[in-house]
Design a protein around this motif. Sequence first.
Motif, PDB file in Angstrom:
ATOM      1  N   THR A  67      28.579  -7.031  31.352  1.00 55.94           N
ATOM      2  CA  THR A  67      27.728  -8.106  31.845  1.00 55.94           C
ATOM      3  C   THR A  67      27.009  -8.780  30.676  1.00 55.94           C
ATOM      4  O   THR A  67      27.127  -8.348  29.529  1.00 55.94           O
ATOM      5  CB  THR A  67      26.696  -7.568  32.848  1.00 55.94           C
ATOM      6  OG1 THR A  67      25.874  -6.593  32.200  1.00 55.94           O
ATOM      7  CG2 THR A  67      27.395  -6.931  34.041  1.00 55.94           C
TER       8      THR A  67
ATOM      9  N   PRO B  44      29.325 -13.273  32.360  1.00 60.69           N
ATOM     10  CA  PRO B  44      29.561 -12.419  33.537  1.00 60.69           C
ATOM     11  C   PRO B  44      28.285 -11.729  34.002  1.00 60.69           C
ATOM     12  O   PRO B  44      27.499 -11.231  33.190  1.00 60.69           O
ATOM     13  CB  PRO B  44      30.593 -11.406  33.040  1.00 60.69           C
ATOM     14  CG  PRO B  44      31.271 -12.081  31.879  1.00 60.69           C
ATOM     15  CD  PRO B  44      30.223 -12.920  31.232  1.00 60.69           C
ATOM     16  N   SER B  45      28.073 -11.716  35.320  1.00 54.54           N
ATOM     17  CA  SER B  45      26.906 -11.028  35.888  1.00 54.54           C
ATOM     18  C   SER B  45      27.299  -9.772  36.647  1.00 54.54           C
ATOM     19  O   SER B  45      26.439  -8.979  37.006  1.00 54.54           O
ATOM     20  CB  SER B  45      26.134 -11.978  36.812  1.00 54.54           C
ATOM     21  OG  SER B  45      26.973 -12.447  37.856  1.00 54.54           O
ATOM     22  N   VAL B  46      28.595  -9.589  36.918  1.00 53.40           N
ATOM     23  CA  VAL B  46      29.092  -8.384  37.574  1.00 53.40           C
ATOM     24  C   VAL B  46      30.247  -7.833  36.755  1.00 53.40           C
ATOM     25  O   VAL B  46      30.877  -8.551  35.977  1.00 53.40           O
ATOM     26  CB  VAL B  46      29.545  -8.666  39.031  1.00 53.40           C
ATOM     27  CG1 VAL B  46      28.370  -9.095  39.889  1.00 53.40           C
ATOM     28  CG2 VAL B  46      30.634  -9.732  39.070  1.00 53.40           C
ATOM     29  N   GLU B  47      30.530  -6.570  36.948  1.00 54.43           N
ATOM     30  CA  GLU B  47      31.538  -5.903  36.116  1.00 54.43           C
ATOM     31  C   GLU B  47      32.949  -5.993  36.685  1.00 54.43           C
ATOM     32  O   GLU B  47      33.884  -5.469  36.095  1.00 54.43           O
ATOM     33  CB  GLU B  47      31.141  -4.443  35.921  1.00 54.43           C
ATOM     34  CG  GLU B  47      29.826  -4.261  35.176  1.00 54.43           C
ATOM     35  CD  GLU B  47      29.442  -2.801  35.001  1.00 54.43           C
ATOM     36  OE1 GLU B  47      30.058  -1.968  35.685  1.00 54.43           O
ATOM     37  OE2 GLU B  47      28.544  -2.499  34.197  1.00 54.43           O
TER      38      GLU B  47
ATOM     39  N   GLN C 151      33.515 -18.238  31.739  1.00 50.66           N
ATOM     40  CA  GLN C 151      32.848 -17.084  31.146  1.00 50.66           C
ATOM     41  C   GLN C 151      33.429 -16.774  29.769  1.00 50.66           C
ATOM     42  O   GLN C 151      32.698 -16.404  28.847  1.00 50.66           O
ATOM     43  CB  GLN C 151      32.972 -15.884  32.079  1.00 50.66           C
ATOM     44  CG  GLN C 151      32.228 -16.072  33.402  1.00 50.66           C
ATOM     45  CD  GLN C 151      32.493 -14.957  34.394  1.00 50.66           C
ATOM     46  OE1 GLN C 151      33.482 -14.234  34.297  1.00 50.66           O
ATOM     47  NE2 GLN C 151      31.611 -14.819  35.374  1.00 50.66           N
TER      48      GLN C 151
END
Length: 822
Positions: A665, A698-701, A710
Amino acid sequence: MTRLAPALLLSVLALTGCKTGDSTESLPNTGTPSNAGNYNGPPPATDDVQNFKLAVWDNLVSTDRCGGCHSTGGQSPMFVHADDINVAYAQANTVVNLDDPGRSLLVAKVAGGHNCWLSSDQACADTITSYIEAWSGNSAGSVKRIELKAPAIKDPGATKSFPDSSSDFKTLIYDPLLVPFCGECHVEGIQTPYIASENVTTAYNEAQSRINLENPALSRLVERLRYDFHNCWDDDCAMSADIMEMAIEDFANELDTDPVDPDLVTSKALTLLGDGLVANAGGRYEDNAIALYEFKAGTGYTAFDTSGVEPALHLNLTGNVEWVGGWGIAIGGAYEDEQTGATVPNGKAQGGTSASRKLHNLLSASGEFSIEAWIVPGNTTQEDARIITYSGSSTARNVTLSQFQQNYEVLLRSSTADQNTAFSTADGDNRLQASLQHVVVNYTPSQGRRIYINGEYTGDMDPEDAGLLNEWDDSFALVMGNETDGNSLWEGTLRMVAIHSRALTESQIKANFDVGVGQKYYLLFSVSDLVDIPESFIVFEVSQFDSYSYLFSAPFFISLVDSQEPSGIPVKGMRIGINGKEAVVGQAYANLDMTLDDDEYRPGVGQPLSRLGTIVALEKGPEADEFFLTFENLNGHDHVRTEPALPAEPTPSNGPETPHIGIKTFDEINASMSRMTGVSVTHPDVAETFATVRQQLPSVETLGGFLASQQMAITQMAIQYCDAMVNDTTLRGSFFPDFDFTESANTAFDTDGRTSVITPLLDNFVGDNLSTQPTDVDVTDELNNLMDRLTTCTGSCDADRTATVVKASCAAVLGSAVTVVQ
């Protein structure tokens, strides 16, 4: 509950329309009272009479407000008597309540539609309330105790509600009465409510709040004829009222009630607007509010300033602006109307420059202010989005409250601050959330700008010295949700906005936050027949949370007979019912299991049942939705509840295989690049780049959610880190100890030179013995190809080309999957 004296009742009945017979009330102008202050009679006998004159008389004496009727030689009460202010004062005291201005008979009369000078009866009522508060000194917000009063007792399921179809309304009320007798005035473009609109659906929606299905005689459509003699179509207004009442009775008789399961243990039933006791009885600090917007109108194209400070700074609603249930406006972006094909522009609410001038005059004079708002940001990605601004363009302003992603920003023109340099909440604190928030911006000559969120100071210090506001421009306009040019849209909901000519203290800010926002009611659910204690109720504080739901909170038990107290009464499994059935969701009190007892009970205060709040879905609206309570056990009255059996767990289907690898993230990427290169995350160029692209990282994996945008943000971060490392001679010397950065690119990248660059990159950036990593050979081949292209120069390469090639090689590896994948 006190009774009205006969003389006072006569005064109330005298507060009727000046016109009779076939006349109708028109809407006068909405500006400052035309003859305010032109008084030549006897001087005020006391200071209180003088306060009355300044706060109330001066604002209502105009002939286009109350002076046309309730003045010298006019109707009683003559509370704006033009020849003697002392007579006016005595008359006014018969129709005002100085202890609770909002419950004044004068306010109630105007709220019912009597001679309002605005297009909203509620706005007129709120404005007069502000006048009376200013006279009484009550606007300081002292908390007043609510006097609980027993509502009418009715069983659940007995209440009728309006059907979705308007066919019976059209046949029985609209066609025979409203169209022929109200159609000259109560249509779009002339006068609200639009009960005779050419669109029967519009007329039906407008008429519902003016029709009482349970007691047609109390319908506003009937009372306007019977008591106000408003637009009677018969020489005998009583006959017109009787005809309207019979038509509503016929309409109501066609409707069915909502039956309730007879096995349920239920309280008595209530509706919010019909039976609720208004709970907003003070507590707010508004002594110095010079502009106040509570967004109560719920319809139309104007948000009214009800501060009572003239001139009223009303806001014109244009573009994509919608009213929100429970008080508020929602501002959105441009869209194409599906029916007309026309483009609806970005929404905004804007005041006129002339009325806005009072902000300049009063705030520049005091040298301080507070901007207070209850808001719901539409998202946390907006940038340079203007929430509230007093400005002339996107670059010229006096003061602006703005959103930049998850930060609140304040821009201010002063003798020491640049009008376009923002003071912001700290990055990383994420103060701004896409939820209901109470926001206060304070400015004082001693502390400068301060921001308070939900009653608490953020701790952010104004970097500029506090200055004077004497450079403010008086030609600007107050705008909400945008800039004057419409190109700085803020998407979200405004629930309340107030501008104060003095900065609120921290205790006042906390008090205003605790009071909350929106109209609140107490609903007193009678349970006397179940607990065998007279005048016993379970009380909830209830408000319309938004256009789709209600908020129930803080339930408590109380008997209105102070000598009565409960003893050993069990309460278990309480649920909220709506329109004949238990609500599907929102049953936060289903696990309640307690005892009502005199040890916990306080006469006059009651016994709390829960600290929880819950949301119940709106069905028919606050005028029609009927609420009641059910219990599994209340004082031995049991309802054995059988929960349905859980369905068998289905056999899970085989979905796509979940990847064993993921994506780092945004914070992890930043930390990893910092550790690999040795460049600090606080490096100015790195920090600036990270702040710019953070929302894009990215904010989630989840690997499946990885986007090309991104990758572009990751590449920008890699380039910045490698640039900072190579430009720092100490860092690059440590990272590439064997490479000569002073040599020309034409010769520096021979076999040894390339090895001196590639080997450190492999050692520091590429992992060891990982099943998903690329091989060293593959990475080396890619870097050799890159160096071949970058060292192909016409003639000699530029002097800085050597460092550029190393930076590019570094970024190619650092910004690749070897860093991002985990």
